[in-house]
Each structure stands twice: as structure tokens, then as C-alpha cells.
Design a protein around this motif. Sequence first.
Motif, PDB file in Angstrom:
ATOM      1  N   ASP A   1       0.817  -1.208   0.000  1.00  0.00           N
ATOM      2  CA  ASP A   1       0.000   0.000   0.000  1.00  0.00           C
ATOM      3  C   ASP A   1       0.854   1.262   0.000  1.00  0.00           C
ATOM      4  O   ASP A   1       0.483   2.271  -0.604  1.00  0.00           O
ATOM      5  CB  ASP A   1      -0.939   0.011   1.216  1.00  0.00           C
ATOM      6  CG  ASP A   1      -2.105  -0.955   1.064  1.00  0.00           C
ATOM      7  OD1 ASP A   1      -2.399  -1.341  -0.094  1.00  0.00           O
ATOM      8  OD2 ASP A   1      -2.719  -1.331   2.077  1.00  0.00           O
ATOM      9  N   ALA A   2       2.005   1.231   0.675  1.00  0.00           N
ATOM     10  CA  ALA A   2       2.903   2.388   0.690  1.00  0.00           C
ATOM     11  C   ALA A   2       3.447   2.659  -0.710  1.00  0.00           C
ATOM     12  O   ALA A   2       3.575   3.824  -1.124  1.00  0.00           O
ATOM     13  CB  ALA A   2       4.052   2.155   1.675  1.00  0.00           C
ATOM     14  N   PHE A   3       3.728   1.588  -1.457  1.00  0.00           N
ATOM     15  CA  PHE A   3       4.214   1.762  -2.824  1.00  0.00           C
ATOM     16  C   PHE A   3       3.096   2.222  -3.758  1.00  0.00           C
ATOM     17  O   PHE A   3       3.333   3.000  -4.692  1.00  0.00           O
ATOM     18  CB  PHE A   3       4.857   0.466  -3.335  1.00  0.00           C
ATOM     19  CG  PHE A   3       6.267   0.285  -2.870  1.00  0.00           C
ATOM     20  CD1 PHE A   3       7.318   0.844  -3.580  1.00  0.00           C
ATOM     21  CD2 PHE A   3       6.555  -0.416  -1.711  1.00  0.00           C
ATOM     22  CE1 PHE A   3       8.634   0.696  -3.147  1.00  0.00           C
ATOM     23  CE2 PHE A   3       7.856  -0.574  -1.271  1.00  0.00           C
ATOM     24  CZ  PHE A   3       8.905  -0.017  -1.988  1.00  0.00           C
ATOM     25  N   LYS A   4       1.877   1.755  -3.536  1.00  0.00           N
ATOM     26  CA  LYS A   4       0.738   2.226  -4.328  1.00  0.00           C
ATOM     27  C   LYS A   4       0.533   3.723  -4.107  1.00  0.00           C
ATOM     28  O   LYS A   4       0.312   4.488  -5.053  1.00  0.00           O
ATOM     29  CB  LYS A   4      -0.537   1.470  -3.929  1.00  0.00           C
ATOM     30  CG  LYS A   4      -0.612   0.039  -4.419  1.00  0.00           C
ATOM     31  CD  LYS A   4      -1.920  -0.616  -3.967  1.00  0.00           C
ATOM     32  CE  LYS A   4      -2.029  -2.052  -4.433  1.00  0.00           C
ATOM     33  NZ  LYS A   4      -3.283  -2.703  -3.939  1.00  0.00           N
ATOM     34  N   LEU A   5       0.586   4.131  -2.834  1.00  0.00           N
ATOM     35  CA  LEU A   5       0.445   5.549  -2.491  1.00  0.00           C
ATOM     36  C   LEU A   5       1.546   6.364  -3.158  1.00  0.00           C
ATOM     37  O   LEU A   5       1.293   7.436  -3.724  1.00  0.00           O
ATOM     38  CB  LEU A   5       0.474   5.714  -0.970  1.00  0.00           C
ATOM     39  CG  LEU A   5       0.398   7.101  -0.325  1.00  0.00           C
ATOM     40  CD1 LEU A   5       1.698   7.841  -0.278  1.00  0.00           C
ATOM     41  CD2 LEU A   5      -0.679   7.972  -0.986  1.00  0.00           C
ATOM     42  N   THR A   6       2.759   5.857  -3.116  1.00  0.00           N
ATOM     43  CA  THR A   6       3.902   6.559  -3.706  1.00  0.00           C
ATOM     44  C   THR A   6       3.724   6.733  -5.204  1.00  0.00           C
ATOM     45  O   THR A   6       4.027   7.806  -5.759  1.00  0.00           O
ATOM     46  CB  THR A   6       5.206   5.791  -3.414  1.00  0.00           C
ATOM     47  OG1 THR A   6       5.418   5.776  -1.996  1.00  0.00           O
ATOM     48  CG2 THR A   6       6.390   6.433  -4.098  1.00  0.00           C
ATOM     49  N   PHE A   7       3.215   5.713  -5.878  1.00  0.00           N
ATOM     50  CA  PHE A   7       2.971   5.800  -7.331  1.00  0.00           C
ATOM     51  C   PHE A   7       1.947   6.886  -7.641  1.00  0.00           C
ATOM     52  O   PHE A   7       2.135   7.698  -8.558  1.00  0.00           O
ATOM     53  CB  PHE A   7       2.483   4.445  -7.845  1.00  0.00           C
ATOM     54  CG  PHE A   7       2.199   4.424  -9.327  1.00  0.00           C
ATOM     55  CD1 PHE A   7       3.227   4.493 -10.239  1.00  0.00           C
ATOM     56  CD2 PHE A   7       0.892   4.348  -9.795  1.00  0.00           C
ATOM     57  CE1 PHE A   7       2.967   4.477 -11.609  1.00  0.00           C
ATOM     58  CE2 PHE A   7       0.625   4.342 -11.152  1.00  0.00           C
ATOM     59  CZ  PHE A   7       1.669   4.407 -12.066  1.00  0.00           C
ATOM     60  N   VAL A   8       0.878   6.937  -6.864  1.00  0.00           N
ATOM     61  CA  VAL A   8      -0.150   7.966  -7.058  1.00  0.00           C
ATOM     62  C   VAL A   8       0.417   9.343  -6.735  1.00  0.00           C
ATOM     63  O   VAL A   8       0.226  10.305  -7.486  1.00  0.00           O
ATOM     64  CB  VAL A   8      -1.385   7.678  -6.162  1.00  0.00           C
ATOM     65  CG1 VAL A   8      -2.358   8.850  -6.192  1.00  0.00           C
ATOM     66  CG2 VAL A   8      -2.068   6.406  -6.609  1.00  0.00           C
ATOM     67  N   ARG A   9       1.125   9.436  -5.625  1.00  0.00           N
ATOM     68  CA  ARG A   9       1.650  10.705  -5.112  1.00  0.00           C
ATOM     69  C   ARG A   9       2.715  11.317  -6.030  1.00  0.00           C
ATOM     70  O   ARG A   9       2.721  12.523  -6.292  1.00  0.00           O
ATOM     71  CB  ARG A   9       2.229  10.450  -3.720  1.00  0.00           C
ATOM     72  CG  ARG A   9       3.093  11.485  -3.052  1.00  0.00           C
ATOM     73  CD  ARG A   9       2.292  12.540  -2.368  1.00  0.00           C
ATOM     74  NE  ARG A   9       2.021  13.627  -3.277  1.00  0.00           N
ATOM     75  CZ  ARG A   9       1.036  14.477  -3.170  1.00  0.00           C
ATOM     76  NH1 ARG A   9       0.172  14.362  -2.191  1.00  0.00           N
ATOM     77  NH2 ARG A   9       0.867  15.452  -4.030  1.00  0.00           N
ATOM     78  N   LEU A  10       3.640  10.470  -6.529  1.00  0.00           N
ATOM     79  CA  LEU A  10       4.804  10.982  -7.261  1.00  0.00           C
ATOM     80  C   LEU A  10       4.670  10.915  -8.781  1.00  0.00           C
ATOM     81  O   LEU A  10       5.387  11.637  -9.479  1.00  0.00           O
ATOM     82  CB  LEU A  10       6.065  10.206  -6.847  1.00  0.00           C
ATOM     83  CG  LEU A  10       6.453  10.239  -5.368  1.00  0.00           C
ATOM     84  CD1 LEU A  10       7.755   9.481  -5.159  1.00  0.00           C
ATOM     85  CD2 LEU A  10       6.578  11.664  -4.857  1.00  0.00           C
ATOM     86  N   ILE A  11       3.795  10.050  -9.277  1.00  0.00           N
ATOM     87  CA  ILE A  11       3.702   9.861 -10.727  1.00  0.00           C
ATOM     88  C   ILE A  11       2.346  10.300 -11.278  1.00  0.00           C
ATOM     89  O   ILE A  11       2.269  11.199 -12.125  1.00  0.00           O
ATOM     90  CB  ILE A  11       3.960   8.385 -11.123  1.00  0.00           C
ATOM     91  CG1 ILE A  11       5.285   7.881 -10.528  1.00  0.00           C
ATOM     92  CG2 ILE A  11       3.946   8.237 -12.640  1.00  0.00           C
ATOM     93  CD1 ILE A  11       6.511   8.620 -11.009  1.00  0.00           C
ATOM     94  N   VAL A  12       1.282   9.668 -10.805  1.00  0.00           N
ATOM     95  CA  VAL A  12      -0.051   9.891 -11.389  1.00  0.00           C
ATOM     96  C   VAL A  12      -0.504  11.335 -11.233  1.00  0.00           C
ATOM     97  O   VAL A  12      -0.861  11.999 -12.216  1.00  0.00           O
ATOM     98  CB  VAL A  12      -1.095   8.931 -10.765  1.00  0.00           C
ATOM     99  CG1 VAL A  12      -2.471   9.221 -11.351  1.00  0.00           C
ATOM    100  CG2 VAL A  12      -0.697   7.482 -11.019  1.00  0.00           C
ATOM    101  N   GLN A  13      -0.511  11.836 -10.000  1.00  0.00           N
ATOM    102  CA  GLN A  13      -1.004  13.199  -9.763  1.00  0.00           C
ATOM    103  C   GLN A  13      -0.207  14.265 -10.514  1.00  0.00           C
ATOM    104  O   GLN A  13      -0.801  15.105 -11.197  1.00  0.00           O
ATOM    105  CB  GLN A  13      -1.017  13.516  -8.259  1.00  0.00           C
ATOM    106  CG  GLN A  13      -2.241  12.996  -7.558  1.00  0.00           C
ATOM    107  CD  GLN A  13      -2.399  13.567  -6.156  1.00  0.00           C
ATOM    108  OE1 GLN A  13      -3.370  13.290  -5.501  1.00  0.00           O
ATOM    109  NE2 GLN A  13      -1.457  14.351  -5.701  1.00  0.00           N
TER     110      GLN A  13
END
Length: 303
Positions: free
Chosen positions: A222-234
Motif C-alpha cells: 500500500d505504501a508503494f501504491k500511495l507513492t505511485f499515485v503521489r509521485l507519478i499519477v497526480q
Amino acid sequence: MSVFQRMLNTQALMFVYVVTGIIMAKTKILKHEGRSSFINLLLDITLPCMILNSFNVDTGINELIAAGEIMVISAVCFLIAWVMSKIYWRKAPHERKAVLEFATLFSNAGNAGLPIVASVFGTQGVFYASFYLLPVRVLIWTAGLSLFVDGVNFREKIKILMKTPSLVVVFVGIALMFSPVKLPAVLSTAIKNMGDMTGPLSMMIIGAALGESDLRSAFDVDAFKLTFVRLIVQPLIFLFVLKLAGVQDILWQVAVTLTAMPAAANTEIIAEMYGKDYAFAARCVVVSTIISLVSVPLLTLLF
């Protein structure tokens, strides 16, 4: 020098400061109980000085219009992020949902973002970033806090906001900007020099926190999923939307840079304060902080 080169050089410097912080923690030069004093120094002195220095310049009508524009951009970005957080984490475990939504909404734009903006975009960048962060600082203690606890007294929220030096100093800076009275040269130099400490200090504090962490426990899906959303997707979504809207280059570049920062450092603090999964919150901050050292420069290749 391109934005990518400036960002790469800045992140390389930040990495050196982070490693220094890790060494300080591992060798007990900076102990856990002493780190809070450095955090107070950062939040109450050096960061406000850096912000105040950005207002201590001659500002024309075009800069003021742009400042208003970036506040609108900030509010729009928050609304988009709010919708995204509700979609992404609708099936998240209850005990983690507040942390994931909060970390999606709020980045470490103040502690880490402002020093990076200062290094890459200069004083003008900090000026715009300070206005971008005005709505964020209000929302983090209102909408953000409401994710962790319901029924927070409105008066208490206002008290928290009024005790936040980085927010208060923006209003002081605005008053200074419109005042015919200018700060004495000695005071201006002192404010600038203390503000220049923010970048190294903030990264060493983050490094010290990493040095105290068990990085093996950071490998949480979940921490890596959050990181992907936080740093890449948004950041990519905001970059596309703001460029499509024809926003001035420096405004969307500052906004995207601040959006691309890791999860807000106080995610863990607020989670612990209100009895949520603060250990998971700490993992989100650690993972996103480490990966941001690489992701942020790569993102600027699109600038």
C-alpha cells in the motif's frame, strides 16, 4: 541550464544532505529526542525566514495577478486530488484509509518543496510557491484533519492555523510588500541567510528520520501504491491539465513541482495524534521520500 539540469543538481545536493542526516542518526550525533529541536528550528525560524525573504522584493501588478492565479490553481489541484483520493482508496482497509487519503491530498511541499523550488526557480519561484501553499495550509488543518477525526472544534482549527509561523509570515510578507517602509539592509541579510539554511536543514532532518527507520519494514504494498499515485499519477495529471489550460510556464512548473513532492511529513504525526495507523503512515513518508529523489528530476524532463 535546463530545468532538468537544475533539478538534477538540486536533488543531488539534497541527497548529500539526506545521507548526512542518516549518518548523524546512525552515529547518534543527532539523537531522536534532539531531532524535535531541529524540526522546531526549521518550522519556526528558517522556513518562515525563507518565505519572508521571497516577499522582500519589488513586485509589480503582473506578479500580483500571477500570485492570485496560482492560488486558484492550488484550489483546483486540491479538488482534483480529493476526487482521486476517494476513487483510489474507496476499498482500502478502514484503519489505513485516512492515512492514504491524507497523503494523496498533501505533499511535503513546505519542508521539502520550498527549498527545491528556491534552488531551481529562485526567489520568484518561492514567491509563487508561498501563495500556492496558502490554501494548502488552511486545508490541511480543516479538510485534512477531518479525515482523522470528526467534530473538531472550528475555534481550535483557527488557533492551529494562527500558530503556524509559515502561514502567518505570508500575511506579514504581503503587508511588507505593499508598505513604503523597507527592512534595513542588515535585517534583510539576516533573514535571507537564515532562510538559506532551510534546504540543508530540512533534508538532514528527513535523513535522520530515515536513519532511525527500519527500511526493511518499508516494503509495504500500500505504501508503494500511495507513492505511485503521489509521485507519478497526480503530477502527470496536473501537468497535462495546467498546460492544456495555457497557464504561464513558471506557475505550472512550480505547482507541479510542489505536487510531485513525497507524502507530507506530518502525515505520521497527525495519524499518531488521532490513534490511526501511524506506523503505516511513517512507511508511506519513508518510501515516497526515497523514491522522490529520482522521480522529481525525471518529471522535469517534461517541463
